[in-house]
Structures are given as structure tokens and as C-alpha cells.
Design a protein around this motif. Structure first.
Motif, mmCIF file in Angstrom:
data_model
loop_
_atom_site.group_PDB
_atom_site.id
_atom_site.type_symbol
_atom_site.label_atom_id
_atom_site.label_comp_id
_atom_site.label_asym_id
_atom_site.label_seq_id
_atom_site.Cartn_x
_atom_site.Cartn_y
_atom_site.Cartn_z
ATOM 1 N N HIS A 197 0.771 -1.341 0.137
ATOM 2 C CA HIS A 197 -0.076 0.136 0.055
ATOM 3 C C HIS A 197 0.875 1.169 0.022
ATOM 4 O O HIS A 197 0.510 2.143 -0.672
ATOM 5 C CB HIS A 197 -0.905 -0.112 1.151
ATOM 6 N N LEU A 198 1.804 1.126 0.746
ATOM 7 C CA LEU A 198 2.782 2.553 0.747
ATOM 8 C C LEU A 198 3.553 2.622 -0.601
ATOM 9 O O LEU A 198 3.442 3.741 -0.921
ATOM 10 C CB LEU A 198 4.023 2.078 1.753
ATOM 11 N N MET A 199 3.781 1.634 -1.199
ATOM 12 C CA MET A 199 4.273 1.605 -2.719
ATOM 13 C C MET A 199 3.173 2.159 -3.545
ATOM 14 O O MET A 199 3.563 3.249 -4.498
ATOM 15 C CB MET A 199 4.600 0.354 -3.218
ATOM 16 N N GLU A 200 1.992 2.009 -3.519
ATOM 17 C CA GLU A 200 1.045 2.565 -4.445
ATOM 18 C C GLU A 200 0.833 4.198 -4.147
ATOM 19 O O GLU A 200 0.620 5.021 -4.995
ATOM 20 C CB GLU A 200 -0.404 1.975 -4.090
ATOM 21 N N ILE A 201 1.174 4.294 -2.810
ATOM 22 C CA ILE A 201 0.783 5.782 -2.260
ATOM 23 C C ILE A 201 1.953 6.664 -3.234
ATOM 24 O O ILE A 201 1.720 7.692 -3.460
ATOM 25 C CB ILE A 201 0.973 5.871 -0.929
ATOM 26 N N LEU A 202 3.176 6.016 -2.883
ATOM 27 C CA LEU A 202 4.305 6.689 -3.322
ATOM 28 C C LEU A 202 4.403 7.002 -4.849
ATOM 29 O O LEU A 202 4.666 7.938 -5.191
ATOM 30 C CB LEU A 202 5.573 5.851 -2.999
ATOM 31 N N LYS A 203 3.718 6.008 -5.543
ATOM 32 C CA LYS A 203 3.390 6.136 -7.017
ATOM 33 C C LYS A 203 2.325 7.125 -7.320
ATOM 34 O O LYS A 203 2.628 8.016 -8.348
ATOM 35 C CB LYS A 203 2.870 4.788 -7.569
ATOM 36 N N GLU A 204 1.528 7.282 -6.351
ATOM 37 C CA GLU A 204 0.447 8.502 -6.524
ATOM 38 C C GLU A 204 1.060 9.665 -6.315
ATOM 39 O O GLU A 204 0.788 10.772 -7.018
ATOM 40 C CB GLU A 204 -0.850 8.262 -5.592
ATOM 41 N N ILE A 205 1.929 9.747 -5.435
ATOM 42 C CA ILE A 205 2.836 11.061 -4.900
ATOM 43 C C ILE A 205 3.675 11.355 -6.107
ATOM 44 O O ILE A 205 3.644 12.639 -6.545
ATOM 45 C CB ILE A 205 3.509 10.931 -3.642
ATOM 46 N N ARG A 206 4.378 10.374 -6.846
ATOM 47 C CA ARG A 206 5.377 10.836 -7.707
ATOM 48 C C ARG A 206 4.660 11.193 -9.008
ATOM 49 O O ARG A 206 5.173 11.690 -10.197
ATOM 50 C CB ARG A 206 6.253 9.533 -7.953
#
Length: 148
Positions: free
Chosen positions: A113-122
Motif C-alpha cells: 500500500h505504501l508503494m501505491e501511495i508513493l506512485k501516486e505522489i510521484r
């Protein structure tokens, strides 16, 4: 900046200790009637000086992964920060001085889930680089500042 007298500060301190404390109890502690406390609290809320909210523990709500994300940007810093603030998993966004333009705190269910959030931020317009600081253990978190 709000110019608060000592009574208003004392009311805020009472509510920081217990946001559900009855106005009559607060009134006894600060030397006002229940009605006067109610009016002062309403004025503080209306002025945006304070909010009365439930503070949750992310761990107990199924969000064991927390992180601070340092973000470097190009372009309109405020527009980028507004887009980041619209991401539901982002708790707060601050514009900073220093090696990062923005800091964003996030909560996640797990590392995926953290990886998904980071993709969204990037993917946000203006974000050029990020650096993620995963929390290993939260040692202190208070909301009692502001009246001293």
C-alpha cells in the motif's frame, strides 16, 4: 495570529486534556459560567483557532506503516502541495525550507500500500524527486502545545 487572553488559553488547555470535558467542568476550572465557556469555545471554533476532533492511533485502525516523504518540486509549489493534500492517504503536507520543498506524512496498510501511495505522489504534477522515511516506532506525538 489570534490574541488570546489567559482564560481562553485555559479553556483550550482543558479541551486538550479531554475534548469531551463538560463546559460546566471547564467553567469551574477557569472561573466562568457554563454559558460563557460555551460562547468562548464557539468563538474559538468559528475563528479557526482550534478544532475539536478525535485523534486516532493508526496502528489500531489497521495502518501499521507510516512514513514521512520528502518531496522536491518544480513549478508552482502551492499547486503541487494542493494536489498532494487531495491524496486520501496523505495526513498532512507542509511547505518547507531546506533540502525538500515539501514534507508529506502518509499512513498505509502495509508495504505494498505504501508503494501505491508513493506512485501516486510521484505522479503529481511538479514532483521531481522523493525520499521516504519509514517510521519504525513512534516515540512521541502530542497535541498539547500552543497555549504557553
Amino acid at each position: 495570529m489570534a490574541d488570546l487572553d489567559e482564560v481562553s488559553k485555559a479553556i483550550i488547555e482543558q479541551l486538550q486534556e479531554d475534548g469531551r470535558r463538560p463546559y460546566a467542568t471547564i467553567g469551574r476550572a477557569v472561573g466562568l459560567s457554563e454559558a460563557a465557556v460555551r460562547q468562548r469555545v464557539q468563538r474559538l471554533l468559528d475563528a479557526g483557532v482550534m478544532q475539536i476532533v478525535a485523534v486516532t492511533d493508526p496502528l489500531q485502525l489497521g495502518f501499521p506503516r507510516q512514513a514521512m516523504v520528502g518531496i522536491r518540486t518544480s513549478g508552482d509549489l502551492e499547486a503541487t502541495s494542493d494536489q498532494l493534500a487531495d491524496i486520501p492517504a496523505v495526513d498532512y503536507v507542509v511547505i518547507t525550507a531546506g533540502s525538500f520543498d515539501l514534507l508529506a506524512e502518509v499512513v498505509a496498510r502495509n508495504d505494498d500500500h505504501l508503494m501505491e501511495i508513493l506512485k501516486e505522489i510521484r505522479a503529481v504534477d511538479g514532483v521531481t524527486t522523493t525520499e521516504t522515511f519509514v517510521y519504525l516506532k513512534l516515540r512521541k506525538q502530542t497535541y498539547s502545545w500552543g497555549t504557553a
